[in-house]
Design an enzyme around this catalytic site. Structure first.
Site, PDB file in Angstrom:
ATOM      1  N   LYS A  94     -51.445  24.373 -54.492  1.00 51.25           N
ATOM      2  CA  LYS A  94     -51.904  25.380 -55.368  1.00 51.25           C
ATOM      3  C   LYS A  94     -51.842  24.758 -56.689  1.00 51.25           C
ATOM      4  CE  LYS A  94     -51.000  29.429 -57.825  1.00 51.25           C
ATOM      5  NZ  LYS A  94     -50.356  30.815 -58.016  1.00 51.25           N
ATOM      6  N   ALA A 128     -53.835  36.051 -59.310  1.00 49.84           N
ATOM      7  CA  ALA A 128     -52.872  36.485 -60.528  1.00 49.84           C
ATOM      8  C   ALA A 128     -53.298  38.133 -60.729  1.00 49.84           C
ATOM      9  CB  ALA A 128     -52.883  35.845 -61.489  1.00 49.84           C
ATOM     10  N   GLY A 129     -52.534  38.856 -60.960  1.00 51.58           N
ATOM     11  CA  GLY A 129     -52.629  39.982 -61.768  1.00 51.58           C
ATOM     12  C   GLY A 129     -52.546  41.331 -60.843  1.00 51.58           C
ATOM     13  N   GLY A 187     -48.289  38.042 -63.662  1.00 53.34           N
ATOM     14  CA  GLY A 187     -47.153  38.763 -63.888  1.00 53.34           C
ATOM     15  C   GLY A 187     -47.819  39.954 -64.808  1.00 53.34           C
ATOM     16  N   ALA A 232     -47.188  37.476 -56.328  1.00 54.92           N
ATOM     17  CA  ALA A 232     -45.880  37.502 -55.981  1.00 54.92           C
ATOM     18  C   ALA A 232     -45.201  38.809 -56.727  1.00 54.92           C
ATOM     19  CB  ALA A 232     -45.346  36.193 -56.639  1.00 54.92           C
ATOM     20  N   SER A 233     -45.107  38.657 -58.197  1.00 56.17           N
ATOM     21  CA  SER A 233     -44.496  39.638 -59.023  1.00 56.17           C
ATOM     22  C   SER A 233     -44.737  41.036 -58.498  1.00 56.17           C
ATOM     23  CB  SER A 233     -44.945  39.443 -60.629  1.00 56.17           C
ATOM     24  OG  SER A 233     -44.841  38.214 -60.824  1.00 56.17           O
TER      25      SER A 233
END
Lengths: 299, 78
Positions: free
Chosen positions: A131, A218-219, A192, A240-241
């Site tokens: 990645k 992301a997001g 995040g 993830a977050s």
């Protein structure tokens, strides 16, 4: 969620033509609908369309339970300096459950740093998948497009299977695909931030013309963000977050799993067109007449 | 103690390991260095002066004064 309940959901889906383009606008694409509907990246088939990150979890134990609840088959790790006191390894958790490891180049600011980190990851983990992250600054963690494309080209030439974390820019996404990336992974909003997909139209534009999987990277903040990504034509969601920093990570992981599945099914089903006015679903014919003087006149 | 003569080998090699200065014996190899940091170097990779050294070459890679060594492993992230 048990495997059997998951199967029963997918079994309900009629074997109708897959809508690989234009699902949001109601246009249908090529008729090809494998019943299993796997995610294929660089020739490798994955059943789960939810790729997890491992950052942000309060403990390895919480992470492990969240990963299992998510049903993920591939999960990212970061490469960092070995410290003598390095605690229990995230790798041992992934290996114990047969989850593919996807090393990232998080923290790299130049193509040179990212390429070297990818080479080290390949040596350390025995995978040529990476990645690719090349960020521009710490405040936004937005990708540096120039360095990113440079690194992607180099790594593809060196035989890596490159999954670049990129801006939600259709032009950059096309260029990354053109240099041989195995997927493109646009951000919905900053890493995040949990702000979801700020420019859904760009995601549609990217997904419509891409010949490689498009992955929201992301997001995502909650389940509806993941479902929206899939409805817009993303092939998978990486997060993830949203899970690891949720108040109950294991529960959110299950929610994300369902959301990705639901969004994918909706995308393949082809949503109805948006209308300005209502359209009755009950028949207009055969309605009884009651002679009620208060009934408004039909226009 | 007299100063070492220039034609004598140095008593130690000063190298940088993950950003910190280390004194190692002049015949120290990369393999010995990694073993000092971890007993189970699974999932570990090393670079000397920004060049990745494949594990089979670790025992044949001597370290010299001025070398910069980075030893990385996988951690939670991304």
């Amino acid at each position: 969620m048990s495997g059997s309940s998951y199967s029963s959901v997918t079994d309900l889906v009629p074997d109708t033509p897959d809508t690989t383009i234009g699902a949001v606008t109601g246009r249908t694409g090529p008729a090809s609908a494998p019943a299993s509907d796997p995610l294929v990246i660089g020739g490798t088939e994955l059943t789960s369309r939810l790729i997890m990150g491992t950052g942000g979890a309060p403990s390895l134990d919480v992470l492990e339970r969240a990963l299992l609840a998510s049903g993920t088959e591939m999960t990212t790790v970061a490469m960092r300096r070995l410290a003598p006191e390095t605690p229990g390894s995230v790798l041992s958790v992934l290996r114990a459950h047969g989850i593919r490891v996807l090393p990232n180049t998080a923290g790299c600011y130049t193509a040179g740093e990212a390429v070297l980190t990818a080479r080290l990851a390949r040596e350390a983990l025995g995978t040529d998948w990476v990645k690719l992250e090349v960020i521009a600054d710490e405040r936004t963690l937005l990708p540096d497009p120039v360095e990113l494309l440079d690194a992607a080209q180099t790594l593809v030439d060196e035989g890596f299977t490159v999954l670049p974390y990129t801006n939600d820019d259709p032009v950059l996404a096309r260029k990354l695909e053109d240099v041989g990336c195995a997927a493109v992974m646009p951000l919905g909003s900053p890493i995040g931030s949990g702000l979801g997909i700020r420019n859904p139209h760009n995601f549609e534009l990217i997904a419509e013309r891409a010949r490689v999987p498009v992955i929201l990277d992301a997001g995502a903040g909650t389940a509806s963000d993941a479902a929206l990504a899939m409805e817009l034509g993303c092939a998978a969601v990486l997060l993830a977050s949203a899970v690891t920093r949720a108040q109950r990570p294991e529960l959110m992981a299950a929610g994300m799993r369902h959301a990705v599945t639901a969004g994918r099914l909706a995308y393949r089903a082809g949503r109805i067109p948006r209308r300005h006015f209502a359209r009755a679903s009950s028949p207009a014919e055969g309605t009884a007449e009651w002679g009620d003087p208060e009934r408004p006149a039909v226009e | 103690m007299t100063s070492p003569r220039l034609d004598e080998p140095a008593a130690t090699a000063r190298i940088t390991v993950n950003g910190a200065t280390h004194e190692v014996s002049p015949d120290c190899t990369l393999d010995q260095l990694v073993t000092r940091l971890t007993s189970a170097p699974s999932g570990v990779a090393a670079a000397v002066n920004d060049t990745v050294v494949p594990r089979p070459q670790w025992t044949r890679t001597p370290l010299a004064t001025g070398d910069r060594v980075e030893i990385l492993t996988a951690v939670q992230g991304g």
